[in-house]
Design a protein around this motif. Structure first.
Motif, PDB file in Angstrom:
ATOM      1  N   THR A  74       0.835  -1.200   0.000  1.00 24.49           N
ATOM      2  CA  THR A  74       0.000   0.000   0.000  1.00 24.49           C
ATOM      3  C   THR A  74       0.865   1.244   0.000  1.00 24.49           C
ATOM      4  O   THR A  74       1.966   1.262   0.547  1.00 24.49           O
ATOM      5  CB  THR A  74      -0.935   0.023   1.222  1.00 24.49           C
ATOM      6  N   GLY A 132       0.429   5.510   0.683  1.00 20.85           N
ATOM      7  CA  GLY A 132      -0.481   6.569   1.085  1.00 20.85           C
ATOM      8  C   GLY A 132      -0.017   7.331   2.295  1.00 20.85           C
ATOM      9  O   GLY A 132       1.087   7.144   2.802  1.00 20.85           O
ATOM     10  N   HIS A 179      -1.630   7.178   5.141  1.00 21.31           N
ATOM     11  CA  HIS A 179      -1.994   6.432   6.350  1.00 21.31           C
ATOM     12  C   HIS A 179      -0.706   5.966   7.027  1.00 21.31           C
ATOM     13  O   HIS A 179       0.185   5.426   6.358  1.00 21.31           O
ATOM     14  CB  HIS A 179      -2.863   5.227   5.993  1.00 21.31           C
ATOM     15  N   ALA A 188       0.673   2.560   6.091  1.00 15.94           N
ATOM     16  CA  ALA A 188       0.897   2.225   4.682  1.00 15.94           C
ATOM     17  C   ALA A 188       2.280   1.599   4.526  1.00 15.94           C
ATOM     18  O   ALA A 188       3.225   1.960   5.236  1.00 15.94           O
ATOM     19  CB  ALA A 188       0.786   3.474   3.812  1.00 15.94           C
ATOM     20  N   SER A 196      -3.457  10.927  -0.725  1.00 15.08           N
ATOM     21  CA  SER A 196      -4.596  10.413   0.032  1.00 15.08           C
ATOM     22  C   SER A 196      -4.120   9.391   1.062  1.00 15.08           C
ATOM     23  O   SER A 196      -3.068   8.774   0.898  1.00 15.08           O
ATOM     24  CB  SER A 196      -5.603   9.753  -0.914  1.00 15.08           C
ATOM     25  N   ARG A 197      -4.934   9.196   2.106  1.00 11.26           N
ATOM     26  CA  ARG A 197      -4.577   8.222   3.146  1.00 11.26           C
ATOM     27  C   ARG A 197      -4.361   6.837   2.531  1.00 11.26           C
ATOM     28  O   ARG A 197      -3.400   6.155   2.840  1.00 11.26           O
ATOM     29  CB  ARG A 197      -5.649   8.164   4.230  1.00 11.26           C
ATOM     30  N   ASP A 198      -5.265   6.413   1.697  1.00  8.93           N
ATOM     31  CA  ASP A 198      -5.143   5.141   0.970  1.00  8.93           C
ATOM     32  C   ASP A 198      -5.078   5.492  -0.507  1.00  8.93           C
ATOM     33  O   ASP A 198      -6.062   5.361  -1.235  1.00  8.93           O
ATOM     34  CB  ASP A 198      -6.343   4.240   1.272  1.00  8.93           C
ATOM     35  N   HIS A 199      -3.924   5.935  -0.955  1.00  9.37           N
ATOM     36  CA  HIS A 199      -3.769   6.518  -2.289  1.00  9.37           C
ATOM     37  C   HIS A 199      -3.751   5.454  -3.392  1.00  9.37           C
ATOM     38  O   HIS A 199      -4.497   5.541  -4.360  1.00  9.37           O
ATOM     39  CB  HIS A 199      -2.494   7.356  -2.344  1.00  9.37           C
ATOM     40  N   VAL A 236      -2.178   1.160  -4.472  1.00  8.24           N
ATOM     41  CA  VAL A 236      -1.621  -0.119  -4.049  1.00  8.24           C
ATOM     42  C   VAL A 236      -0.858  -0.715  -5.232  1.00  8.24           C
ATOM     43  O   VAL A 236      -1.270  -0.569  -6.385  1.00  8.24           O
ATOM     44  CB  VAL A 236      -2.723  -1.086  -3.532  1.00  8.24           C
ATOM     45  N   GLU A 263      -6.445   3.951  -5.692  1.00  3.88           N
ATOM     46  CA  GLU A 263      -7.514   3.559  -4.776  1.00  3.88           C
ATOM     47  C   GLU A 263      -8.573   4.652  -4.634  1.00  3.88           C
ATOM     48  O   GLU A 263      -9.109   4.863  -3.544  1.00  3.88           O
ATOM     49  CB  GLU A 263      -6.926   3.228  -3.400  1.00  3.88           C
ATOM     50  N   SER A 320      -8.015   7.959  -5.223  1.00 10.88           N
ATOM     51  CA  SER A 320      -7.390   9.152  -4.642  1.00 10.88           C
ATOM     52  C   SER A 320      -7.930  10.421  -5.295  1.00 10.88           C
ATOM     53  O   SER A 320      -8.384  10.400  -6.439  1.00 10.88           O
ATOM     54  CB  SER A 320      -5.874   9.096  -4.828  1.00 10.88           C
TER      55      SER A 320
END
Length: 153
Positions: A79, A81, A83, A86, A96-99, A101, A114, A116
């Motif tokens: 991952t 991001g 976060h 990550a 982004s937090r979960d940009h 993968v 993801e 973003s």
């Protein structure tokens, strides 16, 4: 010394990148002399990032003062991001937090956005899903990264 084009570490005093051939010499006055290179003079091989010998890697080229940081892609999913947990943590508000993968699919690596806000770019093209090839440039927020395939692939 890191290549400004592909992010590969080169030996000190090198004039050109061992991976992409980009010039590593800062601009010099016209009166400066040049060095010549004769193919075959090298006696040893350089492995720019030992971690990339067996694993694919992402190398940060620029952004956040982290140029040269190398992340081996191990496992089937990494991952990226903002976060804190990550696999590749990129601390910037444009990430982004979960940009995104990076996923292993058979013998290939694929980057998947993801959802973003600012997008994921590969070779300056925005995409939701892109198969990565050796030397591809990724841009996530203000960070530019280079994908390096394992040696021999």
């Amino acid at each position: 010394m890191f290549c400004p084009e592909c992010g590969v570490r080169n030996s000190e005093g090198a004039s050109f990148c061992i991976r992409c051939g980009a010039s590593l010499i800062a601009e010099q006055p016209e009166s400066a002399t040049t060095m010549s290179y004769v193919p075959g003079e090298d006696t040893g091989e350089l492995t720019p990032f030992p971690a990339c010998a067996e694993d694919a890697c992402l190398v940060i080229r620029s952004g956040g003062g982290r140029a040269g940081e190398t992340y081996a892609l191990r496992g089937d999913r990494v991952t990226i991001g903002r976060h804190p947990e990550a696999g590749i943590f990129l601390d910037d508000v444009t990430v982004s937090r979960d940009h995104a993968v990076v996923v292993r699919e058979d013998d290939a690596w694929v980057i998947v956005d993801e959802g973003s806000l600012n997008g994921t770019f590969v070779n300056r093209r925005r995409g939701d899903r892109t198969v990565l090839r050796d030397g591809d440039e990724l841009q996530i927020g203000k960070y530019k990264l280079t994908f390096l395939a394992p040696a021999g692939s």
